[in-house]
Design an enzyme around this catalytic site. Structure first.
Site, PDB file in Angstrom:
ATOM      1  CE  LYS A 486      60.859   5.195  23.213  1.00  0.00           C
ATOM      2  NZ  LYS A 486      60.094   5.296  24.461  1.00  0.00           N
ATOM      3  CG  HIS A 623      60.128   8.255  30.808  1.00  0.00           C
ATOM      4  ND1 HIS A 623      61.410   7.977  31.211  1.00  0.00           N
ATOM      5  CD2 HIS A 623      59.712   7.190  30.089  1.00  0.00           C
ATOM      6  CE1 HIS A 623      61.762   6.774  30.743  1.00  0.00           C
ATOM      7  NE2 HIS A 623      60.745   6.273  30.065  1.00  0.00           N
ATOM      8  CD  GLU A 714      54.124   6.290  29.866  1.00  0.00           C
ATOM      9  OE1 GLU A 714      55.281   6.687  29.628  1.00  0.00           O
ATOM     10  OE2 GLU A 714      53.133   7.009  29.734  1.00  0.00           O
TER      11      GLU A 714
HETATM   12  C1  LIG Z   1      60.388   5.004  25.643  1.00  0.00           C
HETATM   13  C2  LIG Z   1      59.366   5.391  26.597  1.00  0.00           C
HETATM   14  C3  LIG Z   1      59.064   4.570  27.675  1.00  0.00           C
HETATM   15  C4  LIG Z   1      59.821   3.333  28.019  1.00  0.00           C
HETATM   16  O1  LIG Z   1      60.957   3.656  28.766  1.00  0.00           O
HETATM   17  P1  LIG Z   1      61.852   2.534  29.449  1.00  0.00           P
HETATM   18  O2  LIG Z   1      62.992   3.279  30.004  1.00  0.00           O
HETATM   19  O3  LIG Z   1      62.232   1.565  28.405  1.00  0.00           O
HETATM   20  O4  LIG Z   1      61.053   1.921  30.520  1.00  0.00           O
HETATM   21  C5  LIG Z   1      58.020   4.941  28.491  1.00  0.00           C
HETATM   22  N1  LIG Z   1      57.317   6.055  28.251  1.00  0.00           N
HETATM   23  C6  LIG Z   1      57.597   6.885  27.227  1.00  0.00           C
HETATM   24  C7  LIG Z   1      56.775   8.088  27.028  1.00  0.00           C
HETATM   25  C8  LIG Z   1      58.631   6.588  26.365  1.00  0.00           C
HETATM   26  O5  LIG Z   1      58.910   7.411  25.375  1.00  0.00           O
END
Ligand SMILES: *Cc1c(COP(=O)(O)O)cnc(C)c1O
Length: 856
Positions: A486, A623, A714
């Site tokens: 995304k 996250h 991620e």
């Molecule tokens: C958007 C998102 C990411 C990416 O996060 P960054 O801060 O850009 O590294 C990773 N995991 C999930 C589940 C997300 O929604």
């Protein structure tokens, strides 16, 4: 709508002009004194541009957007392919030489048959026209007593196996070719060989690697200095310098199936040197002449070429005999010591019928473009004709020139894939920060030629992505990154990441398809991609779960609620589940904890429920929040992100222990999520270093290697943010004095940009981005920057009719013109993916132009 593939004319025109060198003393530089600006001017006339320059001892070698140029003190060899018009440069060349006191001695123009003669610009559609164009250029310059025009039919009556020679010289002796040349030209190449060696889904600056891997070095002597280029999405050029003897090898490859062509030329000062060099290369060849054939043969075998035509000057009579004896189809000796022979394997029908049908439109576009450079052509109406016309004019002109720019690659436009093959788009930069502005300016001018002066475009530096991957490996060697699609879903970026070893975090069927396609681009089938995708969306509609299961593309997904757990178990019972827990970095720019992640008590309850439901619990994810980059006073201390990671990893371990021991789950995945910093720089900074140090420590403590847990992350912003620079254009302005706080009226200008808050600058709203930017003047080379002495108060509006659509409220800017660029670095994350075409303003169609910076 399927468009016919654009074809590229690989067969080169070759112009060799020699000057009487009596006037030159032994060490004189002669033509080499021509300044770069004159070289550029000549190439512009020829409709190509210099991509790179190598200075040899005896001569200068240039790689061009279409083939090569070699400048000796008293001789110039210009070889161009595509729709170039190299003869248009001849009069100016003669004038420059005259100014240097050089008298022309011989003009030779040679070429094989064009693969697509009908696509050539005038006068290159017929050899007689080419010859008379040279006559016309010479008429007022020099009286040449000797003139000859000959065509060697190399293979019976086949008109695709011809070698054309035009010579005009001061006298018979001057007409004898200077030095010795072996030219091998091949078409109908082996598609598999071409695809494996010269096609690139993504450009990563691998020209050197290509040279070493493609086998060319074994087929022909390349010389001791090799200047090679790979073009994106495909193609290859190289100049090799035999510096000690003052000669060169040059090779050009157009690998597309519809028009595959390759040429190898070796040019040295004498027949003896050539024979020795070739013979040394094929040490076991029987006789000296056979060495010529052996080289031609090894080239033919290397490329799997169906059609081969060879021309050699030097010891031509003997050569012709050797060719005839060795069973090549035909051998012809022309006057001026040229031997030509051909090996034609099978009938070559130019696979061009469709493109041919477009010729009138292409020519018309070309003529229009010449007579009315500012006319509103092409682009907007989107018709097939227009696109073909745009393609034609781009193909004939795609190129950029800047000393700092190493190569320009033919490539891609992202407009829904429609213009896919057409727009020039890849540039290799020596250093990222210094040269972007030059690239932006060149691209803007290129756009100007195409009358799209109002388009924004992205520069995406895949070199940044590569270097950040190296840094990742260094700092988190145990953790495999699964890039969050995304963040920036550009297909080329995704393909590049796959190749670097990344997996993907996809959250919807569309993103999953993108991940699979990125894998496919790199030869990874959908089944193998399974292992490299996590569906990290804690709330999936039932239809997503169905899609996930039926495609079989991904079996690993996250949940943080009882509802989601039950949905997953009912729709996709065998899917592997990651329990997402909450762990917040309070300084992250975008907080996620209020929405996602189970609180500790919830997490324990969910484990129990998962057990009761017979779910396949595979591990834990979290996250910490996106865009963390705090500045701690104590550089030794933890960042706030580090604290969040420490807490989360320790908590995850507790859950692993309970899950494994109490419930017997096979928990073997820990997903540490995203939240790694982006920024403006190619390399990650102190925040990343300190955060990853904490992660390494916690992983070593709680998830030591012997636990057998696969560690993934991620990252999104980490890879994408710094990789993109966004160039927007000034499309409107209004000057209106404004009253300062102290009541004094000061000049003020409102500028309107080609994109705004509804487009890529949606990051101001959704990603809390703080924009930085700089001005790049397009109309002239004025020093850039916003600190011009006469900067005035200014504001930057977006293009939609919403008053809210203001990109920069309050700034100082120098005077700008329509078409000038305002360039925003670090625009790769959460920009294009969140933009829309509100008001019908088509900002999501912004081009991506791929560049690749080198780290050295
Ligand atoms: C958007 C998102 C990411 C990416 O996060 P960054 O801060 O850009 O590294 C990773 N995991 C999930 C589940 C997300 O929604």
């Amino acid at each position: 709508m399927a468009l016919p593939p654009p074809v590229f004319e690989g067969s080169e025109k070759r112009l060799e002009v020699t000057f009487a060198n009596a006037a030159l003393s032994a060490n004189a530089l002669g033509l080499r004194l021509l300044p770069r600006s004159s070289i550029d001017e000549l190439m512009t006339l020829a409709r190509c541009e210099v991509l790179s320059h190598t200075r040899g001892t005896a001569f200068d070698a240039y790689v061009l957007s279409e083939s090569s140029l070699f400048v000796f003190p008293h001789k110039l060899v210009l070889k161009t392919c595509g729709n170039t018009k190299l003869l248009a440069a001849l009069p100016r060349l003669l004038a420059h030489a005259d100014a240097l006191g050089l008298t022309p001695r011989c003009v030779r123009f040679t070429r094989f048959a064009y693969l697509f003669p009908a696509l050539q610009p005038d006068p290159h559609r017929a050899f007689e026209d080419e010859a008379s164009t040279i006559d016309a250029a010479l008429i007022n310059v020099q009286h040449f007593a000797h003139r000859s025009v000959s065509v060697a039919p190399c293979s019976g009556d086949r008109d695709d196996a011809l070698y054309h020679v035009y010579v005009a010289a001061a006298n018979e002796a001057a007409a004898v070719p200077e030095g010795a040349t072996l030219e091998v030209c091949m078409s109908g190449l082996d598609p598999a060989y071409c695809a494996n060696n010269f096609m690139h889904d993504s450009f990563d600056g691998c020209a050197k690697k290509t040279t070493e891997q493609c086998g060319l070095r074994a087929a022909a002597p390349l010389g001791d200095i090799v200047d090679a280029y790979v073009f994106d999405p495909c193609g290859y050029s190289m100049n090799g310098l035999h510096d000690a003897v003052g000669g060169f090898t040059t090779c050009h490859i157009a690998p597309e199936d519809a028009c595959s062509y390759a040429s190898v030329e070796v040019h040295v000062p004498s027949a003896k040197i050539l024979a020795d060099m070739l013979h040394a290369h094929v040490a076991d060849a029987g006789g000296i002449q056979d060495a010529y054939l052996a080289i031609a043969d090894s080239c033919r075998r290397l490329f799997g070429a169906r059609n081969v035509v060879v021309a050699a000057t030097g010891d031509a009579t003997a050569l012709a005999g050797a060719y005839a004896a060795s069973g090549w189809h035909a051998a012809v000796t022309l006057s001026q010591s040229v031997a030509v022979c051909a090996s034609v394997m099978e009938s070559q029908t130019p696979p061009l019928s469709m493109a041919m049908a477009k010729v009138p439109a292409m020519q018309q576009a070309e003529e229009e473009e010449e007579s009315r450079p500012d006319s509103p052509t092409a682009k907007s109406d989107g018709s097939e004709e227009t696109m073909m016309a745009t393609a034609a004019s781009l193909m004939s002109s795609m190129s950029f020139s800047s000393e700092s720019m190493e190569t320009v690659l033919a490539g891609e436009d992202n407009k829904a894939g429609l213009m896919q093959p057409f727009v020039a788009d890849c540039v290799l930069l020596k250093s990222w920060s210094v040269d972007q502005d030059a690239v932006c300016r060149q691209l803007a001018r290129e756009h100007e030629r195409l009358s799209c002066t109002e388009d924004s475009f992205y520069l995406m530096d895949l070199g940044v992505v590569s270097r950040r991957m190296e840094a990742w490996r260094h700092h988190l060697p145990r953790v495999t990154p699964f890039y969050a699609v995304k963040c920036n879903d550009n297909p080329r970026l995704l393909a590049h990441l796959v190749r670097l070893g990344c997996g993907f975090d996809s959250a919807s069927p569309a993103e999953l398809e993108l991940a699979i396609r990125a894998g496919a681009c790199s030869g990874i089938d959908a089944v193998s991609m399974q292992d490299r995708v996590v569906y990290a969306n804690c709330c999936k509609p039932m239809s997503y779960l169905t899609h996930m299961q039926t495609t079989g593309a991904c079996s690993l997904t996250t949940f943080d609620s009882s509802c989601e757990l039950r949905k997953c178990v009912s729709k996709y019972p065998s899917c592997r589940l990651l329990l997402r827990i909450r762990a917040d970095d309070p300084n992250a720019r975008c907080q996620l904890g209020h929405k996602y992640g189970a609180e500790p008590e919830e997490a324990f309850a969910l484990l129990e429920e998962a057990h009761a439901l017979g779910a396949n619990l595979a591990g834990v994810s979290f996250h910490v929040g996106s865009g963390g980059d705090d500045e701690e006073k104590n550089s030794q201390g933890d960042t706030s992100a580090a604290k969040a990671f420490r807490y989360a990893i320790a908590t995850a371990r507790e859950l692993f222990d309970i899950g494994r021991e109490r419930y017997g789950f096979t928990m073997n995945v820990l997903d540490i999520g995203g939240g790694f910093p982006g920024g403006e720089n190619g390399m990650p900074g102190a925040h990343f270093v300190r955060t990853t140090r904490a992660i390494r420590e916690e992983l070593a403590t709680h998830f030591p290697e012997q636990m057998g847990v696969r560690l993934i992350a991620e990252p999104g912003r980490y890879f994408a943010e710094a990789a993109c620079t966004y160039a927007t254009r000034i499309i409107g302005m209004r000057s209106r004095p404004t009253r300062r706080e102290d009541g004094i009226l000061v000049p003020h200008t409102d500028y309107t940009l080609s994109d705004g808050l509804y487009g890529s600058f949606n990051n101001v709203m959704y990603d809390h981005a703080e924009l930085t930017y700089r001005v790049v003047h397009v109309s002239d080379d004025r020093a850039n920057g916003i600190s011009d002495g006469n900067a005035t108060s200014a504001r930057l509006f977006g293009p939609t009719c919403d008053g809210l659509d203001t990109v920069i409220e309050n700034t100082m800017l120098p005077e700008l013109s329509l078409g000038d660029l305002v360039v925003f670095p670090a625009m790769g994350a959460y920009t294009r993916t969140g933009s829309c075409d509100f008001n019908g303003v088509a900002v999501t169609a912004a081009n991506f132009v791929f560049v690749s910076s080198q780290s050295d």
